[in-house]
Design an enzyme around this catalytic site. Structure first.
Site, PDB file in Angstrom:
ATOM      1  N   VAL A 135       0.849  -1.206  -0.038  1.00 54.25           N
ATOM      2  CA  VAL A 135      -0.011   0.030  -0.023  1.00 54.25           C
ATOM      3  C   VAL A 135       0.651   1.362  -0.058  1.00 54.25           C
ATOM      4  O   VAL A 135       0.399   2.276  -0.082  1.00 54.25           O
ATOM      5  CB  VAL A 135      -1.080   0.002   1.130  1.00 54.25           C
ATOM      6  N   ASN A 150      -3.882   0.514   8.602  1.00 56.06           N
ATOM      7  CA  ASN A 150      -3.382  -0.225   9.895  1.00 56.06           C
ATOM      8  C   ASN A 150      -1.767  -0.821   9.513  1.00 56.06           C
ATOM      9  O   ASN A 150      -0.882  -0.539  10.482  1.00 56.06           O
ATOM     10  CB  ASN A 150      -4.092  -1.444  10.213  1.00 56.06           C
ATOM     11  N   SER A 163      -0.211   6.244  16.402  1.00 58.15           N
ATOM     12  CA  SER A 163       0.499   5.512  17.729  1.00 58.15           C
ATOM     13  C   SER A 163       0.740   6.934  18.704  1.00 58.15           C
ATOM     14  O   SER A 163       0.998   7.877  18.388  1.00 58.15           O
ATOM     15  CB  SER A 163       1.978   5.278  17.166  1.00 58.15           C
ATOM     16  N   TYR A 213       9.249   7.244  12.186  1.00 59.45           N
ATOM     17  CA  TYR A 213       8.082   6.465  12.957  1.00 59.45           C
ATOM     18  C   TYR A 213       7.138   7.473  13.424  1.00 59.45           C
ATOM     19  O   TYR A 213       6.088   7.712  13.243  1.00 59.45           O
ATOM     20  CB  TYR A 213       8.514   5.483  13.664  1.00 59.45           C
ATOM     21  N   ALA A 229       7.362  10.944  13.122  1.00 59.06           N
ATOM     22  CA  ALA A 229       6.938  11.773  11.915  1.00 59.06           C
ATOM     23  C   ALA A 229       5.855  11.456  11.579  1.00 59.06           C
ATOM     24  O   ALA A 229       4.829  12.025  11.014  1.00 59.06           O
ATOM     25  CB  ALA A 229       8.023  12.373  11.154  1.00 59.06           C
ATOM     26  N   LYS A 244       3.726   8.969  11.994  1.00 60.39           N
ATOM     27  CA  LYS A 244       2.376   8.771  12.870  1.00 60.39           C
ATOM     28  C   LYS A 244       1.766  10.026  13.294  1.00 60.39           C
ATOM     29  O   LYS A 244       0.338  10.328  13.397  1.00 60.39           O
ATOM     30  CB  LYS A 244       2.701   7.970  14.263  1.00 60.39           C
ATOM     31  N   ILE A 267       1.616  -2.512  22.589  1.00 59.07           N
ATOM     32  CA  ILE A 267       0.722  -3.540  22.416  1.00 59.07           C
ATOM     33  C   ILE A 267       1.648  -4.844  22.198  1.00 59.07           C
ATOM     34  O   ILE A 267       2.358  -4.692  21.261  1.00 59.07           O
ATOM     35  CB  ILE A 267      -0.292  -3.359  21.195  1.00 59.07           C
TER      36      ILE A 267
HETATM   37  P1  NAP Z   1       2.919  -6.275  13.022  1.00 52.51           P
HETATM   38  O1  NAP Z   1       2.422  -7.342  13.521  1.00 52.51           O
HETATM   39  O2  NAP Z   1       4.488  -5.763  12.487  1.00 52.51           O
HETATM   40  O3  NAP Z   1       2.120  -5.991  11.549  1.00 52.51           O
HETATM   41  C1  NAP Z   1       2.406  -5.124  10.570  1.00 52.51           C
HETATM   42  C2  NAP Z   1       1.397  -4.986   9.627  1.00 52.51           C
HETATM   43  O4  NAP Z   1       1.693  -4.165   8.633  1.00 52.51           O
HETATM   44  C3  NAP Z   1       1.650  -6.396   8.853  1.00 52.51           C
HETATM   45  O5  NAP Z   1       0.293  -6.818   8.646  1.00 52.51           O
HETATM   46  C4  NAP Z   1       2.210  -6.292   7.541  1.00 52.51           C
HETATM   47  O6  NAP Z   1       1.823  -6.985   6.509  1.00 52.51           O
HETATM   48  C5  NAP Z   1       1.658  -4.788   7.273  1.00 52.51           C
HETATM   49  N1  NAP Z   1       2.507  -4.224   6.423  1.00 52.51           N
HETATM   50  C6  NAP Z   1       3.920  -3.484   6.587  1.00 52.51           C
HETATM   51  N2  NAP Z   1       4.137  -2.972   5.234  1.00 52.51           N
HETATM   52  C7  NAP Z   1       3.250  -2.870   4.404  1.00 52.51           C
HETATM   53  C8  NAP Z   1       2.807  -2.510   3.273  1.00 52.51           C
HETATM   54  N3  NAP Z   1       4.075  -1.949   2.410  1.00 52.51           N
HETATM   55  N4  NAP Z   1       1.674  -2.871   2.635  1.00 52.51           N
HETATM   56  C9  NAP Z   1       0.637  -3.473   3.225  1.00 52.51           C
HETATM   57  N5  NAP Z   1       0.910  -4.030   4.528  1.00 52.51           N
HETATM   58  C10 NAP Z   1       2.052  -3.750   4.981  1.00 52.51           C
HETATM   59  O7  NAP Z   1       2.778  -4.760  13.694  1.00 52.51           O
HETATM   60  P2  NAP Z   1       1.324  -4.237  14.624  1.00 52.51           P
HETATM   61  O8  NAP Z   1       1.750  -4.216  16.133  1.00 52.51           O
HETATM   62  O9  NAP Z   1       0.248  -5.251  14.501  1.00 52.51           O
HETATM   63  O10 NAP Z   1       0.920  -2.870  14.241  1.00 52.51           O
HETATM   64  C11 NAP Z   1      -0.020  -2.620  13.165  1.00 52.51           C
HETATM   65  C12 NAP Z   1      -0.280  -1.035  13.250  1.00 52.51           C
HETATM   66  O11 NAP Z   1      -0.132  -0.505  14.687  1.00 52.51           O
HETATM   67  C13 NAP Z   1       0.986  -0.273  12.781  1.00 52.51           C
HETATM   68  O12 NAP Z   1       0.644   0.838  11.888  1.00 52.51           O
HETATM   69  C14 NAP Z   1       1.622   0.098  14.020  1.00 52.51           C
HETATM   70  O13 NAP Z   1       2.438   1.292  13.707  1.00 52.51           O
HETATM   71  C15 NAP Z   1       0.668   0.483  14.855  1.00 52.51           C
HETATM   72  N6  NAP Z   1       1.067   0.475  16.073  1.00 52.51           N
HETATM   73  C16 NAP Z   1       1.564  -0.730  16.865  1.00 52.51           C
HETATM   74  C17 NAP Z   1       1.875  -0.613  18.283  1.00 52.51           C
HETATM   75  C18 NAP Z   1       2.450  -1.911  19.047  1.00 52.51           C
HETATM   76  O14 NAP Z   1       2.741  -1.448  20.038  1.00 52.51           O
HETATM   77  N7  NAP Z   1       2.100  -2.877  18.488  1.00 52.51           N
HETATM   78  C19 NAP Z   1       1.800   0.558  19.053  1.00 52.51           C
HETATM   79  C20 NAP Z   1       1.056   1.751  18.320  1.00 52.51           C
HETATM   80  C21 NAP Z   1       0.710   1.750  17.022  1.00 52.51           C
HETATM   81  P3  NAP Z   1       2.791  -8.056   6.020  1.00 52.51           P
HETATM   82  O15 NAP Z   1       3.366  -8.831   6.841  1.00 52.51           O
HETATM   83  O16 NAP Z   1       1.912  -8.859   4.852  1.00 52.51           O
HETATM   84  O17 NAP Z   1       3.989  -7.129   5.205  1.00 52.51           O
END
Ligand code: NAP
Length: 247
Positions: free
Chosen positions: A65, A91, A143, A156, A158, A160, A189
Site C-alpha cells: 500500500v 493499519n 501511535s 516513525y 513523524a 504517525k 501492544i
Molecule cells: P506487525 O505485527 O508488525 O504488523 C504490521 C502489519 O503491517 C503487517 O500486517 C504487515 O503486513 C503490514 N504491512 C507492512 N508494510 C506493508 C505494506 N507496504 N503494505 C501492506 N501492508 C504492510 O505490527 P502491529 O503491532 O500489528 O502494528 C499494526 C499497526 O499498529 C501499525 O501501523 C503500527 O505502527 C501500529 N501500532 C502498533 C503498536 C504496537 O505496540 N504494536 C503501537 C502503536 C501503533 P505483511 O506482514 O504482509 O507485510
C-alpha cells in the site's frame, strides 16, 4: 448504534498482529472484510480459511500500500468482490528504529512511505466509494509515538504524527458527509512490532505504564468496533488506548 452486518471493510496489513484481530472482530460482526497483506501470504490465507469456516465473508488481497497503483488495485478488487467500501482501516505500518545520527535517508523514506504515504494512497483510491456509504468510516492506526515522540524513532514519530494531522484535516473536509475520520493511538501492544524491541527497554516501558502492562490487539479492535458502530458524531479525534501512558 449502527448494525455492521453487510458493511464492507478494507483492513491494510490485516493478516497479522493488530490487523488480524481488527479483521476478526469486524468479520464476526458480519462485516465483509478485505484482508490486505504485503508479504504475509500464508498468514492471510490461513486467516481467510479460519474465518470462512466460521461463516464469515473475507477475502485476501496482496498489495504494497506504499505504492499508489497497488493501493488502487486493492480498492478496485474490494469493489469487484463485495460491491462497495464502507470502512477503511489504515493499519499497515513498519518501524526502522535508529537514532537520528544513524538514520539513513532510505530508512526515513521507507517508514514515511509505508506508514503515511499509504494513507494517502488507500484513502485516495477508496474515498469515491466511502462517500457513497450511509455510514462511512476511515480509521487510521497512528501511535502514542506520534503524540509523545520516541527515542530512535524520528521517522516513525513523524509518520504517525502526520497521520493525526491528516485525520483532522480530512475530518473537516468530510464533516458534511456521512464519513467520519478518526485516529486510534495505541500505546505499547504485545505484537511482533514490540517483540523486536530489546527486552530491557520493554521492561522499562512497562514500568512507566500506569496500568503496568502491555495492551492487547483485542483492546485496539474494540476501539475500531466502537468507532464503526457508535461513532457517527465522533470525527477528527484521537482515541488513545495506551493504559494511561500519555494523558
Ligand atoms: P506487525 O505485527 O508488525 O504488523 C504490521 C502489519 O503491517 C503487517 O500486517 C504487515 O503486513 C503490514 N504491512 C507492512 N508494510 C506493508 C505494506 N507496504 N503494505 C501492506 N501492508 C504492510 O505490527 P502491529 O503491532 O500489528 O502494528 C499494526 C499497526 O499498529 C501499525 O501501523 C503500527 O505502527 C501500529 N501500532 C502498533 C503498536 C504496537 O505496540 N504494536 C503501537 C502503536 C501503533 P505483511 O506482514 O504482509 O507485510
Amino acid at each position: 448504534m449502527t448494525h455492521l452486518e453487510g458493511r464492507v471493510a478494507i483492513v491494510t496489513g490485516g493478516a497479522k498482529g493488530i490487523g488480524e484481530v481488527i479483521t476478526t472482530a469486524l468479520a464476526k460482526e458480519g462485516v465483509k472484510v478485505v484482508i490486505n497483506y504485503n508479504s504475509s501470504k500464508d498468514a492471510a490465507e490461513a486467516l481467510v480459511n479460519k474465518l470462512a469456516a466460521e461463516g464469515c465473508e473475507v477475502y485476501a488481497c496482496q498489495a504494497d500500500v506504499s505504492k499508489l497503483e497497488e493501493a488502487k488495485g486493492l480498492v478496485e478488487e474490494a469493489v469487484q468482490r463485495f460491491g462497495k467500501v464502507d470502512i477503511l482501516v489504515n493499519n499497515a505500518g513498519i518501524t526502522r528504529d535508529r537514532t537520528f545520527k544513524k538514520l539513513s535517508r532510505e530508512d526515513w523514506d521507507r517508514v514515511i512511505d509505508v506508514n503515511l504515504g499509504s494513507v494517502y494512497n488507500t484513502t485516495n483510491a477508496a474515498l469515491p466509494y466511502i462517500t457513497e456509504s450511509e455510514e462511512g468510516r476511515i480509521i487510521n492506526i497512528s501511535s502514542i509515538i506520534g503524540q509523545a515522540g520516541g527515542f530512535g524513532q524520528t521517522n516513525y514519530s513523524a509518520a504517525k504524527a502526520g497521520m493525526i494531522g491528516f485525520t483532522k484535516s480530512l475530518a473537516l473536509e468530510l464533516a458534511r458527509t456521512n464519513v467520519t475520520v478518526n485516529a486510534i493511538c495505541p500505546g505499547f501492544i504485545g505484537t511482533d512490532m514490540v517483540a523486536e524491541m530489546p527486552e530491557a527497554v520493554l521492561e522499562k516501558i512497562v514500568a512507566k505504564v500506569p496500568k503496568q502492562r502491555l495492551g492487547t490487539p483485542e483492546e485496539i479492535a474494540k476501539g475500531v468496533l466502537y468507532l464503526c458502530r457508535d461513532g457517527a458524531y465522533i470525527t477528527g479525534q484521537q482515541l488513545n488506548i495506551n493504559g494511561g501512558l500519555y494523558m
